[in-house]
Design a protein around this motif. Structure first.
Motif, PDB file in Angstrom:
ATOM      1  N   ASP A   1       0.852  -1.184   0.000  1.00  0.00           N
ATOM      2  CA  ASP A   1       0.000   0.000   0.000  1.00  0.00           C
ATOM      3  C   ASP A   1       0.893   1.241   0.000  1.00  0.00           C
ATOM      4  O   ASP A   1       2.122   1.140  -0.083  1.00  0.00           O
ATOM      5  N   LEU A   2       0.285   2.400   0.085  1.00  0.00           N
ATOM      6  CA  LEU A   2       1.057   3.644   0.000  1.00  0.00           C
ATOM      7  C   LEU A   2       1.992   3.864   1.180  1.00  0.00           C
ATOM      8  O   LEU A   2       2.903   4.680   1.106  1.00  0.00           O
ATOM      9  N   ASN A   3       1.770   3.136   2.277  1.00  0.00           N
ATOM     10  CA  ASN A   3       2.657   3.246   3.439  1.00  0.00           C
ATOM     11  C   ASN A   3       3.706   2.144   3.462  1.00  0.00           C
ATOM     12  O   ASN A   3       4.427   1.998   4.448  1.00  0.00           O
ATOM     13  N   GLY A   4       3.778   1.353   2.404  1.00  0.00           N
ATOM     14  CA  GLY A   4       4.772   0.289   2.323  1.00  0.00           C
ATOM     15  C   GLY A   4       4.335  -1.009   2.981  1.00  0.00           C
ATOM     16  O   GLY A   4       5.097  -1.965   3.036  1.00  0.00           O
ATOM     17  N   LYS A   5       3.094  -1.064   3.470  1.00  0.00           N
ATOM     18  CA  LYS A   5       2.594  -2.275   4.122  1.00  0.00           C
ATOM     19  C   LYS A   5       2.177  -3.280   3.042  1.00  0.00           C
ATOM     20  O   LYS A   5       1.410  -2.957   2.147  1.00  0.00           O
ATOM     21  N   PRO A   6       2.670  -4.525   3.138  1.00  0.00           N
ATOM     22  CA  PRO A   6       2.283  -5.529   2.147  1.00  0.00           C
ATOM     23  C   PRO A   6       0.827  -5.970   2.353  1.00  0.00           C
ATOM     24  O   PRO A   6       0.375  -6.146   3.483  1.00  0.00           O
TER      25      PRO A   6
ATOM     26  N   VAL B   1      -9.758  13.404  -3.309  1.00  0.00           N
ATOM     27  CA  VAL B   1     -10.807  12.385  -3.234  1.00  0.00           C
ATOM     28  C   VAL B   1     -10.344  11.313  -2.241  1.00  0.00           C
ATOM     29  O   VAL B   1      -9.830  10.267  -2.638  1.00  0.00           O
ATOM     30  N   PRO B   2     -10.523  11.573  -0.949  1.00  0.00           N
ATOM     31  CA  PRO B   2     -10.053  10.605   0.049  1.00  0.00           C
ATOM     32  C   PRO B   2     -10.915   9.334   0.049  1.00  0.00           C
ATOM     33  O   PRO B   2     -12.124   9.401  -0.171  1.00  0.00           O
ATOM     34  N   VAL B   3     -10.272   8.206   0.262  1.00  0.00           N
ATOM     35  CA  VAL B   3     -10.969   6.928   0.384  1.00  0.00           C
ATOM     36  C   VAL B   3     -10.467   6.209   1.630  1.00  0.00           C
ATOM     37  O   VAL B   3      -9.324   6.412   2.048  1.00  0.00           O
ATOM     38  N   GLY B   4     -11.320   5.379   2.197  1.00  0.00           N
ATOM     39  CA  GLY B   4     -10.969   4.650   3.411  1.00  0.00           C
ATOM     40  C   GLY B   4     -10.453   3.250   3.162  1.00  0.00           C
ATOM     41  O   GLY B   4     -10.097   2.546   4.094  1.00  0.00           O
ATOM     42  N   PHE B   5     -10.412   2.820   1.915  1.00  0.00           N
ATOM     43  CA  PHE B   5      -9.926   1.473   1.609  1.00  0.00           C
ATOM     44  C   PHE B   5      -8.474   1.557   1.143  1.00  0.00           C
ATOM     45  O   PHE B   5      -8.008   2.607   0.696  1.00  0.00           O
ATOM     46  N   PRO B   6      -7.738   0.442   1.247  1.00  0.00           N
ATOM     47  CA  PRO B   6      -6.324   0.468   0.866  1.00  0.00           C
ATOM     48  C   PRO B   6      -6.121   0.645  -0.634  1.00  0.00           C
ATOM     49  O   PRO B   6      -6.861   0.083  -1.440  1.00  0.00           O
ATOM     50  N   ILE B   7      -5.120   1.442  -0.967  1.00  0.00           N
ATOM     51  CA  ILE B   7      -4.697   1.628  -2.349  1.00  0.00           C
ATOM     52  C   ILE B   7      -3.330   0.965  -2.484  1.00  0.00           C
ATOM     53  O   ILE B   7      -2.381   1.330  -1.779  1.00  0.00           O
ATOM     54  N   LEU B   8      -3.259  -0.013  -3.367  1.00  0.00           N
ATOM     55  CA  LEU B   8      -2.009  -0.732  -3.606  1.00  0.00           C
ATOM     56  C   LEU B   8      -1.363  -0.199  -4.874  1.00  0.00           C
ATOM     57  O   LEU B   8      -2.052   0.223  -5.799  1.00  0.00           O
ATOM     58  N   ARG B   9      -0.034  -0.221  -4.894  1.00  0.00           N
ATOM     59  CA  ARG B   9       0.705   0.295  -6.051  1.00  0.00           C
ATOM     60  C   ARG B   9       1.175  -0.840  -6.943  1.00  0.00           C
ATOM     61  O   ARG B   9       1.883  -1.736  -6.503  1.00  0.00           O
ATOM     62  N   ASP B  10       0.761  -0.777  -8.197  1.00  0.00           N
ATOM     63  CA  ASP B  10       1.230  -1.693  -9.230  1.00  0.00           C
ATOM     64  C   ASP B  10       2.008  -0.840 -10.231  1.00  0.00           C
ATOM     65  O   ASP B  10       1.592  -0.628 -11.360  1.00  0.00           O
TER      66      ASP B  10
END
Length: 185
Positions: free
Chosen positions: A58-63, A126-135
């Protein structure tokens, strides 16, 4: 006599990204209104495995690994900041995520190819409460055979791929929520 351009050839990575962007744009244009309508397609063999593992940060580096989310219905949404339909449906996805919180349902956004600063800039607006993962290299997107954005997949509580939706949708529409509700039973 043919005239040759003196412009340098783009790098291999730039050529691949340009080609992929062209394929996506062509798919969106060729899809016309059928793609824009966005309706769920059930897989002919329910219980199929995801086309490829989904394990990203995710954007914080959490897998985040889809395999760890068994026991929950997961809506995987592939999107990009440059994709207007993707941006338009984000508030609806967030509302759906909040509405179904506590019902073993989770939305996971997979950003295709944008840099972290661009994603964070979008999420400030546009804030969201679900995780955004980086591909970032779009390898997962390619492995899941995503050709048009946005693209959403429903994974059941056993980790099996059950439905696919291509194109923007109204996440507040009961017809679009029906497959989700079916899997939550």
């Amino acid at each position: 006599m043919t005239r040759r351009s003196s412009a340098p050839m783009p790098s291999g990575k730039h050529r691949r990204l340009t080609l992929l962007a062209g394929v996506l744009l062509t798919g969106m244009l060729a899809g016309g209104s059928a793609m824009a309508a966005g309706s769920w397609k059930a897989f002919s063999a329910p219980g199929g495995q995801a086309p490829a593992p989904l394990a990203l940060q995710d954007l914080n580096g959490k897998p985040v690994d889809l395999a760890d989310l068994k026991g929950e219905v997961v809506l995987v949404n592939f999107w990009a900041t440059w994709c207007e339909p993707c941006r338009d449906e984000m508030p609806g996805l967030d509302k759906l995520s909040r509405t179904l919180a506590g019902r073993h349902f989770r939305v996971v956004g997979v950003n295709a190819g944008d840099g972290e600063p661009k994603i964070r800039q979008f999420l400030e607006r546009v804030p969201v409460g679900f995780p955004i993962l980086r591909d970032s290299a779009m390898e997962t997107m390619k492995a899941w055979r995503v050709r048009v954005l946005p693209a959403s997949f429903l994974v059941d509580k056993n980790g099996m791929l059950r439905y696919q939706l291509v194109g923007e949708t109204n996440w507040e529409d009961a017809a679009q929520q029906a497959p989700i509700m079916e899997l939550l039973k």
